[in-house]
Design a protein around this motif. Structure first.
Motif, PDB file in Angstrom:
ATOM      1  N   PHE A 232       0.782  -1.233   0.000  1.00  0.00           N
ATOM      2  CA  PHE A 232       0.000   0.000   0.000  1.00  0.00           C
ATOM      3  C   PHE A 232       0.818   1.289   0.000  1.00  0.00           C
ATOM      4  O   PHE A 232       0.251   2.370   0.100  1.00  0.00           O
ATOM      5  N   TYR A 233       2.155   1.187  -0.088  1.00  0.00           N
ATOM      6  CA  TYR A 233       2.983   2.389  -0.197  1.00  0.00           C
ATOM      7  C   TYR A 233       3.685   2.366  -1.557  1.00  0.00           C
ATOM      8  O   TYR A 233       4.170   1.312  -1.955  1.00  0.00           O
ATOM      9  N   PRO A 234       3.737   3.499  -2.261  1.00  0.00           N
ATOM     10  CA  PRO A 234       3.219   4.819  -1.929  1.00  0.00           C
ATOM     11  C   PRO A 234       1.690   4.837  -1.858  1.00  0.00           C
ATOM     12  O   PRO A 234       1.024   4.070  -2.562  1.00  0.00           O
ATOM     13  N   THR A 235       1.156   5.741  -1.054  1.00  0.00           N
ATOM     14  CA  THR A 235      -0.290   5.887  -1.007  1.00  0.00           C
ATOM     15  C   THR A 235      -0.747   6.589  -2.285  1.00  0.00           C
ATOM     16  O   THR A 235       0.039   7.217  -2.992  1.00  0.00           O
ATOM     17  N   SER A 236      -2.021   6.469  -2.567  1.00  0.00           N
ATOM     18  CA  SER A 236      -2.535   6.949  -3.855  1.00  0.00           C
ATOM     19  C   SER A 236      -2.865   8.430  -3.841  1.00  0.00           C
ATOM     20  O   SER A 236      -2.479   9.176  -4.756  1.00  0.00           O
ATOM     21  N   VAL A 237      -3.603   8.851  -2.831  1.00  0.00           N
ATOM     22  CA  VAL A 237      -4.082  10.235  -2.776  1.00  0.00           C
ATOM     23  C   VAL A 237      -3.962  10.750  -1.352  1.00  0.00           C
ATOM     24  O   VAL A 237      -4.296  10.043  -0.401  1.00  0.00           O
ATOM     25  N   LEU A 238      -3.508  11.974  -1.232  1.00  0.00           N
ATOM     26  CA  LEU A 238      -3.653  12.711   0.020  1.00  0.00           C
ATOM     27  C   LEU A 238      -4.671  13.807  -0.229  1.00  0.00           C
ATOM     28  O   LEU A 238      -4.493  14.633  -1.126  1.00  0.00           O
ATOM     29  N   SER A 239      -5.746  13.808   0.530  1.00  0.00           N
ATOM     30  CA  SER A 239      -6.751  14.862   0.430  1.00  0.00           C
ATOM     31  C   SER A 239      -6.701  15.679   1.706  1.00  0.00           C
ATOM     32  O   SER A 239      -6.827  15.145   2.810  1.00  0.00           O
ATOM     33  N   THR A 240      -6.517  16.985   1.547  1.00  0.00           N
ATOM     34  CA  THR A 240      -6.417  17.845   2.726  1.00  0.00           C
ATOM     35  C   THR A 240      -6.684  19.287   2.324  1.00  0.00           C
ATOM     36  O   THR A 240      -6.711  19.615   1.142  1.00  0.00           O
TER      37      THR A 240
END
Length: 876
Positions: free
Chosen positions: A477-485
């Motif tokens: 699961f790394y790298p993660t797909s999306v960071l939403s912030t």
């Protein structure tokens, strides 16, 4: 993924959608069935989001609700597309916020943390965390967050603590962590350094005093809002090219009240156009002055302690900083040193975000991360496309920050947090201890400070997956797909995660995409805050309108990087949308809508069937494209308008006519209804999970829409003939309905009428639908045409004739129209009076004159329409 099964025995839907009765049960069922639990051994492609960890002592606010709705929409869609989805939840220990809350609780008992001691106080915080730490997690369930509850993490749990110690030692050993005196944000009440994000700035009333240093032609005037800091001045600075002071550069001048002489230095930081072009330099109490001091090797005199009390010798010693300020000004005034005073003087002042105390820039011995090599890699990862920022225009702000990043102060003078793993021993020895190292023995003491909360949360994308161990989760699961912030923490959190992720994970970026949404504001565009009283609790909305309506309201306003204004009436509007969807689905189900039979070949379908199927296929493609571009507002609008306008308002009405025919036509309509509803519910599911689950399982008998297949566009040529015919029908029906209203008919009132010329415009087959949708009955013998209209269409005109005899009260209608006519004529007279008056037209702004002209045109149109209507009415 589950296939659509054969139809089950249908459960009849209740008359109304009542979210409070079903949401909790549906959510628990999803969790129990393991829909949100990720499998690291799966061969499906991974899709990972790590939840930005809310403070452990926090509760759900509108900003959370927006971001969680976005992340849930992304993960639900990917799950339906066949990805192995991990949405990993957790909470942040929130060092200063949590410690402040517990200290406040202790104060209510008449105690301070010092009464307990460090060990007992930390135990108290852990107990408090157990009591309140689950609040926001429970609220996330109410919103419908499809997170993997088997992987909940906390920034101070054992695994993450190990990660913190590991990376600290690695940075320390690589020479990227050091201890030094620098200027930091200091809270005199919390007695700790603060990060920039923990400082709230506001425009406060203060004073600006201009002070003469020296005398005669060798004097120089400086201005300051903090007169008390002059006690620590060690220079006066001017711009090197400022000719006014060229003769003074390199000389010395006396600092009033102190008896000390300081140099006048030339520094390009000084703005010669601001004030007098000369500034006092206090390296120990101002960040810019500190840098000037470093460049010119000036001493740094600390004249204030950690409580904000003056420590300089003389009459001001022992005074609080705010007591010392007027005392210093008074003493300077007595000596004739005050040249000018300006009160009130608005200027930006930093406040501690936890206790609202005015922060003090202060020279302090702290631990720092040397960020230059880390920031260089963080910039490169975005520049070379390993990480993409959405919207792209915010990448410039990212580079502006990361390319000019200062070293990061990571130590905090708190007891709650990750204690700095550094020990001090005899003969000034220093030892950094890793998680597998034994702490040194007798004669060694551990550093008292803890790490900045952002240090541990900067590890979040990989520490939560098991790092430093090489776990299956980390590999999958790394790298993660999306960071939403929110864009407001682009600098404080996103940059830190980028630096640490690339450093710890051998150049692998922590996320492929960074989606930055805006801030929530009230309906007038003002920032929500407790002090303004304009905050909205998302739990209140969920209580009143349901989770789906709350989510849909927020997603409809979520344009990348843009702030959004919200008001309760918009939540009510979203509730109306869910009601519309419920009622439409209930009608379709009650009339045999089914997914059991395939949609017949297109040559066996009506114009209306082919038209709605083409629009549906375009909708699927549009929604897909908008999802990929993080355009949540656009995809929400597309779904809203297709569902409400095209499907509910038009196709369902046309379907009623087709269903009434019975036989093969009705069966085809039932199949089309079922197919369209099936696809729409699946498309809406990521946004409104609860109502779509209820409707979809009822329609299809499937296990759950959570694990249903995501729709795919069919493609192919659009049937332009069907589209033209249906659009012509819509225009004709709309014009007839408007005409009926103008005639004073009630919406449901039936009247006899005929449609002439439909064959000439290729609408002959649509006449039964037109008659049904406009409440037009077949004329009987002896009918009379008392009103008619002509509707222009691309291929010609259609004439509609109506028999209104007995359908309306002519006397009452004439009276109503006469009243409307009087209002319109009065409006016309008022507008003409203004426009005929040169005193108005010559002085009024052009836009005001234009508005009056538009009102006059509207009044004339109303008068013409009313006269035309009166002419059609029989004489009473």
């Amino acid at each position: 993924m589950t296939e659509t099964p054969t139809p089950p025995q249908r459960t009849e839907l209740p008359p109304a959608w009542n979210p409070a009765e079903v949401e909790a049960g549906l959510y628990q069922r999803w969790v129990e069935r393991g829909y949100f639990t990720a499998d690291a051994n799966s061969d499906k492609p991974p899709f990972t989001i790590v939840l930005p960890p809310p403070n452990v002592n926090g509760s759900l606010h509108m900003g959370h609700a927006l971001n969680h709705s976005i992340m849930d929409a992304l993960t639900r869609r990917r799950r339906m597309q066949g990805y192995e989805v991990l949405w990993l939840p957790g909470t942040d220990h929130a060092g200063i916020a949590t410690q402040t809350a517990v200290e406040r609780s202790l104060a209510g008992e008449g105690m301070s943390r010092h009464d307990l001691g460090r060990e007992k106080f930390v135990e108290r915080v852990w107990r408090w965390r157990e009591e309140v730490g689950g609040t926001i997690l429970g609220q996330m369930r109410r919103l419908g967050d499809g997170v993997d509850w088997t992987r909940v993490r906390f920034t101070m749990d054992e695994g993450l603590s190990r990660a913190v110690q590991t990376i600290f030692k690695k940075l320390f050993d690589d020479g990227l962590i050091y201890r030094a005196e620098r200027i930091i944000n200091w809270c005199p009440r919390c007695q700790t350094a603060l990060s920039d994000i923990e400082v709230d700035h506001s425009d406060d009333d203060g004073e600006l005093v201009s002070i003469r240093y020296g005398s005669g032609d060798r004097s120089i005037i400086v201005a300051t809002t903090r007169a008390e800091t002059m006690l620590g001045d060690t220079a006066v600075a001017v711009h090197p090219e400022d000719e006014r002071y060229a003769h003074l550069i390199g000389t010395e001048v006396e600092v009033p009240l102190t008896g000390r002489y300081v140099p006048i230095v030339a520094d390009e930081h000084v703005d010669p156009a601001f004030g007098t072009g000369a500034v006092k330099v206090t390296p120990a109490h101002d960040p810019n002055d500190f840098e000037i001091g470093r460049r010119h090797e000036l001493p740094a005199l600390t004249v204030m302690d950690g409580r904000g009390v003056i420590t300089a010798h003389g009459p001001f010693e022992g005074l609080d900083r705010f007591e010392a300020r007027p005392a210093v000004v008074a003493a300077l005034r007595e000596q004739g040193r005050i040249v000018a005073e300006k009160r009130p003087y608005k200027h930006s002042v930093g406040h501690c975000s936890r206790c609202d105390t005015v922060i003090e820039p202060r020279l302090s011995l702290q631990w720092w991360v040397k960020v230059e090599p880390l920031a260089r890699e963080a910039a490169a990862a975005v520049r070379d496309g390993r990480t993409r920022i959405h919207p792209p225009e915010l990448a410039k702000r990212y580079f502006d920050w990361v390319d000019n990043l200062n070293d990061w102060c990571i130590s905090r003078q708190l007891w709650w947090g990750h204690r700095i793993p550094v020990w001090y021993g005899p003969n000034d020895k220093v030892m950094c201890v890793g998680p597998d190292d034994e702490p040194p023995g007798e004669g060694w003491t551990q550093d008292e400070d803890v790490l900045d909360t952002w240090f541990s949360s900067g590890l979040w994308p990989f520490s939560t997956l098991g790092w430093p161990a090489r776990t299956g989760d980390l590999a999958k699961f790394y790298p993660t797909s999306v960071l939403s912030t929110g864009y407001d923490i682009l600098f404080f959190w996103v940059v830190r995660m980028m630096m640490f992720g690339l450093y710890a994970m051998d150049g692998k970026q922590p996320f492929d995409h960074v989606y930055l949404h805006g801030l929530i504001r009230d309906q007038y565009g003002k920032k929500m805050s407790k002090s303004r009283g304009n905050g909205i609790d998302p739990l209140d909305w969920m209580d009143s309108y349901g989770a789906d309506a709350t989510r849909f309201t927020l997603l409809r306003g979520a344009n990348p990087g843009s702030d959004m204004a919200i008001a309760e009436e918009w939540a009510a509007g979203s509730r109306n949308f869910t009601t519309k969807l419920w009622n439409a689905s209930r009608f379709a189900l009650n009339n045999g809508a089914t997914v059991a039979r395939p949609v017949p070949p297109r040559d066996e379908l009506t114009d209306a069937d082919r038209w709605i199927l083409d629009l549906l296929d375009k909708l699927v493609a549009d929604v897909d494209a908008q999802f990929e571009g993080f355009q949540f507002a656009k995809l929400s609008e597309a779904l809203y308008h297709f569902t409400w306008d095209e499907f509910c308002d038009w196709y369902l009405e046309l379907a009623k006519v087709q269903l009434a025919e019975g036989g093969a036509r009705a069966e085809a309509t039932q199949a089309v209804l079922g197919h369209v509803l099936d696809v729409v519910l699946r498309l809406l599911h990521p946004l409104t999970p609860f109502i779509t689950e209820t409707l979809w399982t009822t329609l299809t008998g499937g296990e759950s829409v959570v694990v249903a297949d995501w729709p795919k566009p069919v493609g192919g040529e659009r049937d332009e003939v069907a589209a033209t015919r249906v659009e012509g029908l819509k225009k004709l029906v709309t014009e007839i309905r408007r005409f009926r209203s103008d005639q004073g008919l009630k919406p449901a009132q039936k009247v006899a009428g005929k449609v002439r010329g439909a064959c000439c415009v290729d609408l002959l087959d649509q006449v039964p639908a037109v008659r049904s949708l406009t409440r037009m009955t077949e004329p009987g013998e002896g009918w009379t045409v008392s009103a008619s209209l002509e509707v222009g269409l691309p291929k010609g005109a259609v004439k509609v004739e109506l028999d209104l005899s007995g359908a309306i009260d002519v006397v009452a209608e004439r009276k109503r129209l006469a009243k409307d006519l009087a209002v319109a004529e009065k409006e016309r007279a008022q507008c003409e009076g203004k426009l005929d008056n040169p005193a108005f037209t010559d002085k009024a702004p052009a836009e005001v004159v234009a508005k009056i002209q538009a009102r006059l045109a509207a009044a004339n149109a109303d008068i013409e329409r009313i006269h035309a209507r009166l002419d059609t009415l029989p004489q009473s």
